[in-house]
Design a protein around this motif. Structure first.
Motif, short mmCIF file in Angstrom:
data_model
loop_
_atom_site.label_atom_id
_atom_site.label_comp_id
_atom_site.label_asym_id
_atom_site.label_seq_id
_atom_site.Cartn_x
_atom_site.Cartn_y
_atom_site.Cartn_z
N UNK A 48 0.44 -1.16 -0.39
CA UNK A 48 -0.23 0.25 0.00
C UNK A 48 1.02 1.33 -0.49
N UNK A 49 2.49 0.71 0.17
CA UNK A 49 3.15 2.10 0.06
C UNK A 49 3.96 2.97 -1.50
N UNK A 50 3.17 3.67 -1.39
CA UNK A 50 3.54 4.50 -3.35
C UNK A 50 4.69 5.36 -2.69
N UNK A 51 5.85 5.12 -3.15
CA UNK A 51 7.02 6.54 -4.00
C UNK A 51 6.79 7.45 -3.60
N UNK A 52 7.36 8.60 -3.52
CA UNK A 52 7.48 9.75 -3.75
C UNK A 52 7.39 9.80 -5.53
N UNK A 53 8.11 9.69 -6.55
CA UNK A 53 8.32 9.17 -7.79
C UNK A 53 6.79 9.15 -8.27
N UNK A 54 6.39 7.70 -7.73
CA UNK A 54 5.06 7.57 -8.22
C UNK A 54 4.11 8.49 -8.17
N UNK A 55 4.08 8.79 -6.41
CA UNK A 55 2.87 9.56 -6.23
C UNK A 55 3.27 11.58 -7.23
N UNK A 56 4.39 11.89 -7.38
CA UNK A 56 3.93 13.05 -8.40
C UNK A 56 4.19 12.39 -9.47
N UNK A 57 3.45 11.18 -9.91
CA UNK A 57 3.66 11.73 -10.84
C UNK A 57 1.68 11.20 -11.08
N UNK A 108 -0.01 12.36 -9.22
CA UNK A 108 -0.80 13.79 -8.91
C UNK A 108 -0.24 14.18 -10.15
N UNK A 109 0.31 14.21 -10.81
CA UNK A 109 0.81 15.00 -12.79
C UNK A 109 -0.43 14.58 -13.04
N UNK A 121 -7.37 11.93 -5.80
CA UNK A 121 -8.84 12.30 -5.53
C UNK A 121 -8.89 12.78 -4.24
N UNK A 122 -7.95 12.80 -2.99
CA UNK A 122 -8.09 12.75 -1.68
C UNK A 122 -6.89 12.36 -0.95
N UNK A 123 -6.62 13.61 0.29
CA UNK A 123 -5.78 13.44 1.25
C UNK A 123 -6.21 12.75 2.66
N UNK A 124 -5.59 12.55 3.50
CA UNK A 124 -5.89 12.00 4.81
C UNK A 124 -4.37 12.71 6.12
N UNK A 125 -4.45 12.22 7.06
CA UNK A 125 -3.16 11.97 7.54
C UNK A 125 -3.85 11.95 8.62
N UNK A 126 -3.16 10.48 9.25
CA UNK A 126 -3.62 10.04 10.52
C UNK A 126 -2.38 9.28 10.98
N UNK A 127 -2.86 8.27 11.80
CA UNK A 127 -2.11 7.84 12.86
C UNK A 127 -1.51 6.60 12.83
N UNK A 161 0.70 20.37 0.94
CA UNK A 161 0.93 21.72 1.21
C UNK A 161 2.29 22.25 -0.18
N UNK A 162 2.88 21.42 -0.05
CA UNK A 162 4.00 21.39 -1.26
C UNK A 162 3.07 21.11 -2.28
N UNK A 163 2.70 20.36 -2.29
CA UNK A 163 2.56 19.42 -3.46
C UNK A 163 1.06 20.05 -4.19
N UNK A 164 0.32 20.66 -3.16
CA UNK A 164 -1.29 21.12 -4.34
C UNK A 164 -1.99 20.71 -3.34
#
Length: 105
Positions: free
Chosen positions: A8-17, A19-20, A25-31, A70-73
């Motif tokens: 379930x982990x997505x690396x930062x490079x894939x995340x940016x792709x 996202x672009x 479609x949504x985000x959350x922050x959790x413990x 926020x840095x990623x819009x």
């Protein structure tokens, strides 16, 4: 608390792709077990933001996790911090407990 499999982990490079391409479609922050994690909604599945060297990226503050979004819009997200205690609150709570503890002697 959020539990997840390593798949379930997505690396930062894939995340940016993704996202672009408009795929987030949504985000959350959790413990999670070792701190806070950023959870991204991609293709009707939840994915955990990972590190470049592998594994999930843990945050020790809501400010840090929110800054990445926020840095990623991404300017809107949900937060479920139930059971999470900020370090600053934990330190002040410990000092208060130490002051209130009866002296042994």
């Amino acid at each position: 608390m959020i539990t997840f499999e390593s798949s379930a982990v997505i690396d930062p490079v894939a995340f940016k792709e993704v996202l672009a391409a408009g795929g987030v479609h949504g985000a959350s922050i959790g413990k999670a077990d070792k701190g806070l994690v950023v959870v991204l909604r991609i293709a009707k599945k939840n994915r955990i933001l990972g590190q470049y060297r592998g594994g999930p990226r843990y945050f020790s503050s809501l400010d840090g996790a929110g800054s990445v979004l926020v840095q990623h819009g991404i300017f809107q997200w949900d937060t479920d911090a139930q059971g999470w205690v900020p370090r600053t609150l934990a330190r002040s709570s410990k000092r208060a407990d130490d002051r209130l503890a009866p002296a042994v002697g």
